[in-house]
Enzyme design. Sequence first.
Site, mmCIF file in Angstrom:
data_model
loop_
_atom_site.group_PDB
_atom_site.id
_atom_site.type_symbol
_atom_site.label_atom_id
_atom_site.label_comp_id
_atom_site.label_asym_id
_atom_site.label_seq_id
_atom_site.Cartn_x
_atom_site.Cartn_y
_atom_site.Cartn_z
ATOM 1 N N ASN A 140 -7.409 1.574 9.748
ATOM 2 C CA ASN A 140 -6.099 1.754 10.374
ATOM 3 C C ASN A 140 -6.279 1.682 11.880
ATOM 4 O O ASN A 140 -7.043 2.470 12.452
ATOM 5 C CB ASN A 140 -5.500 3.119 10.008
ATOM 6 C CG ASN A 140 -5.280 3.270 8.508
ATOM 7 O OD1 ASN A 140 -5.465 2.312 7.743
ATOM 8 N ND2 ASN A 140 -4.884 4.455 8.085
ATOM 9 N N TYR B 192 -4.318 1.505 15.672
ATOM 10 C CA TYR B 192 -3.081 1.638 16.445
ATOM 11 C C TYR B 192 -3.263 1.415 17.937
ATOM 12 O O TYR B 192 -2.442 0.799 18.584
ATOM 13 C CB TYR B 192 -2.471 3.033 16.248
ATOM 14 C CG TYR B 192 -1.802 3.211 14.913
ATOM 15 C CD1 TYR B 192 -0.464 2.894 14.731
ATOM 16 C CD2 TYR B 192 -2.528 3.677 13.823
ATOM 17 C CE1 TYR B 192 0.159 3.043 13.499
ATOM 18 C CE2 TYR B 192 -1.919 3.831 12.581
ATOM 19 C CZ TYR B 192 -0.577 3.519 12.428
ATOM 20 O OH TYR B 192 0.008 3.659 11.203
ATOM 21 N N GLU C 246 -3.341 -0.113 8.049
ATOM 22 C CA GLU C 246 -2.241 0.335 8.905
ATOM 23 C C GLU C 246 -2.389 -0.282 10.279
ATOM 24 O O GLU C 246 -3.506 -0.424 10.793
ATOM 25 C CB GLU C 246 -2.211 1.869 9.072
ATOM 26 C CG GLU C 246 -1.652 2.611 7.890
ATOM 27 C CD GLU C 246 -1.580 4.115 8.132
ATOM 28 O OE1 GLU C 246 -1.369 4.538 9.283
ATOM 29 O OE2 GLU C 246 -1.750 4.862 7.155
ATOM 30 N N HIS D 257 -2.962 10.918 0.779
ATOM 31 C CA HIS D 257 -2.437 10.695 2.127
ATOM 32 C C HIS D 257 -1.822 12.024 2.599
ATOM 33 O O HIS D 257 -0.622 12.123 2.819
ATOM 34 C CB HIS D 257 -1.419 9.548 2.120
ATOM 35 C CG HIS D 257 -1.155 8.935 3.467
ATOM 36 N ND1 HIS D 257 -1.313 7.580 3.723
ATOM 37 C CD2 HIS D 257 -0.754 9.491 4.636
ATOM 38 C CE1 HIS D 257 -0.997 7.339 4.987
ATOM 39 N NE2 HIS D 257 -0.650 8.475 5.575
ATOM 40 N N GLU E 265 -7.410 8.320 6.400
ATOM 41 C CA GLU E 265 -7.677 8.913 7.714
ATOM 42 C C GLU E 265 -8.133 10.361 7.679
ATOM 43 O O GLU E 265 -7.457 11.250 8.234
ATOM 44 C CB GLU E 265 -6.429 8.825 8.601
ATOM 45 C CG GLU E 265 -6.012 7.427 8.923
ATOM 46 C CD GLU E 265 -4.935 7.369 10.014
ATOM 47 O OE1 GLU E 265 -4.565 8.417 10.555
ATOM 48 O OE2 GLU E 265 -4.482 6.264 10.320
ATOM 49 N N ARG F 1 0.859 -1.185 0.000
ATOM 50 C CA ARG F 1 0.000 0.000 0.000
ATOM 51 C C ARG F 1 0.893 1.232 0.000
ATOM 52 O O ARG F 1 1.679 1.426 0.928
ATOM 53 C CB ARG F 1 -0.884 0.007 1.229
ATOM 54 C CG ARG F 1 -1.671 1.298 1.419
ATOM 55 C CD ARG F 1 -2.442 1.244 2.727
ATOM 56 N NE ARG F 1 -3.300 2.401 2.907
ATOM 57 C CZ ARG F 1 -3.108 3.346 3.842
ATOM 58 N NH1 ARG F 1 -2.088 3.279 4.664
ATOM 59 N NH2 ARG F 1 -3.939 4.356 3.938
HETATM 60 C C1 PNW Z 1 -1.391 7.374 10.810
HETATM 61 N N1 PNW Z 1 -4.074 8.267 16.554
HETATM 62 O O1 PNW Z 1 -1.785 8.504 11.544
HETATM 63 C C2 PNW Z 1 -1.018 7.863 9.424
HETATM 64 O O2 PNW Z 1 -1.868 7.351 8.428
HETATM 65 C C3 PNW Z 1 0.409 7.642 9.056
HETATM 66 O O3 PNW Z 1 0.773 8.483 8.006
HETATM 67 C C4 PNW Z 1 1.283 7.840 10.286
HETATM 68 O O4 PNW Z 1 2.645 7.816 9.993
HETATM 69 C C5 PNW Z 1 0.938 6.735 11.264
HETATM 70 O O5 PNW Z 1 -0.442 6.679 11.531
HETATM 71 C C6 PNW Z 1 1.674 6.858 12.594
HETATM 72 O O6 PNW Z 1 1.332 8.048 13.239
HETATM 73 C C7 PNW Z 1 -2.338 8.374 12.799
HETATM 74 O O7 PNW Z 1 -4.036 9.263 17.327
HETATM 75 C C8 PNW Z 1 -2.226 9.450 13.655
HETATM 76 O O8 PNW Z 1 -4.627 7.189 16.949
HETATM 77 C C9 PNW Z 1 -2.822 9.432 14.891
HETATM 78 C C10 PNW Z 1 -3.511 8.305 15.291
HETATM 79 C C11 PNW Z 1 -3.622 7.211 14.448
HETATM 80 C C12 PNW Z 1 -3.036 7.258 13.204
#
Ligand code: PNW
Length: 477
Positions: free
Chosen positions: A314, A316, A381, A129, A174, A84
């Site tokens: 995505n 995290y 992600e 992006h 996002e 991706r």
């Molecule tokens: C993503 N949160 O951003 C982005 O898609 C990427 O470009 C970035 O490098 C990656 O995550 C790591 O930061 C996020 O607060 C930013 O949960 C914030 C969050 C999640 C994803």
Amino acid sequence: TGFAEFPDGFLFPDDFLLGAATASYQIEGGWDADGKGDNIWDTLTHERPQYVDDHSSGDVADDSYHLYLEDVKLLKAMGAQWYRFSISWARILPEGHDNYVNQPGIDYYNNLINCLLDNGIEPMVTMYHWDLPQRLQDLGGWPNWVLATYSENYARVLFKNFGDRVKLWQTFNEPQTFMDGYCSDTGMAPSINAPGIGDYLTAHTVILAHANIYRLYEREFKQQQQGKVGIALNIQWCEPETSDDVDACDRYYQFNFGIFAHPILSEEGDYPSVENERVDNNSAQEGYTTSRLPKFTQEEVTFRKGTLDFMGHNFYTAVRGREGVRGGSPSRSRDSGMIRFLDPKWPGSASSWLRVVPWGFRNTLNRIAKEYGNPPVLVTENGFSDYGGLNDTYRVLYYTEHLKEMLKAIHEDGVNVIGYTAWSLVDNFEWLRGYTEKFGVYEVDFNDPSRPRTPKESAKVLTEIFKTRRIPDRFLD
Ligand code: PNW
């Protein structure tokens, strides 16, 4: 029945796609190479370097504009089935508009796509992006609804040039995150301080643009090209502080995920009702004649409903939530009427916002499945940050624990997850954190002009997982 009794449950389904992800501004460099136009991240990093922790930029980054063959080698070595990446709008259309197409930009992505296919790796393209051409920001950027038309024109150029070979498309990455660029003057590009207004206008344009692009594909390309179009939405799992805070967490979810998913996938085809009500009420109380949350016409609702072939997700981390009002007036935070905080018991990472909560992943996947009729989900992600080093034990654990939770969601809960890309293939420009936080499974030496890439422990473990298509026994409890 406990999952541990069924070790075969930790196998990936036969047609499940495994791979890795990146984004144009974070890896390409070549910021002014061969006719590329400026974008809002070029502008922010050049004009306001103090916004970025190490005052760095993506001017060179991983230099993937010149080293993309290296990236494909890494993917191949990992046994990745798909990759991706995102396309830099201003590299293709330097002015943002489709009146002038920059051929070297087309050539670059053709070379990358062809090289991927020659190596048996399926390309997935993210159209946007976060690197908006500066010329379109000069017209107001995402709060200006004309961008819903301009982005359709951009998408047409991409479908025309790459759609014979690219079958997986994501319109936006996002929007929940990049809408923040329009609600604070110290945040993400373009750093416009219009909280509770600029963010909702951005969301509105993005939803209209997404539908335009989906319908464009359907009308002019799908029959011939046979591809799929989705969007990448992120959300943190919200764990209520007490049983009285369940609604607060539900609103968190609706204000950050539902705001995009609901208009596209729900029967009403509108924003979540709780969001409509709360923003309309707050706006009236604050003295606004017009609600800060724009309204869709019936025509737009009909046009848009169901414009999704798969849900990109995505994931995290998680937050905790409780009832309460916090944030300036106006603001999206105040509108949502919930207070979010981090649980100190959850293990941390290099990123202040990223706590390791793997069970939140399974919960979130289940929630998406339940709320939207179990659509096919591509996890686009998932990853962990540290400060660097090849022995990235915590990243290894992050990946194995999250993959296990995802496999439980698939095998035990019946959630329709069909693919996964790790964020990220390589260390890269982490937006306002610059190069201080590392997300790559390959280390990149940013002090060496040739930007050598070296596998971390996590790259080795992901290689093993991608090749054996199971979680190795030593990671099973
Ligand atoms: C993503 N949160 O951003 C982005 O898609 C990427 O470009 C970035 O490098 C990656 O995550 C790591 O930061 C996020 O607060 C930013 O949960 C914030 C969050 C999640 C994803």
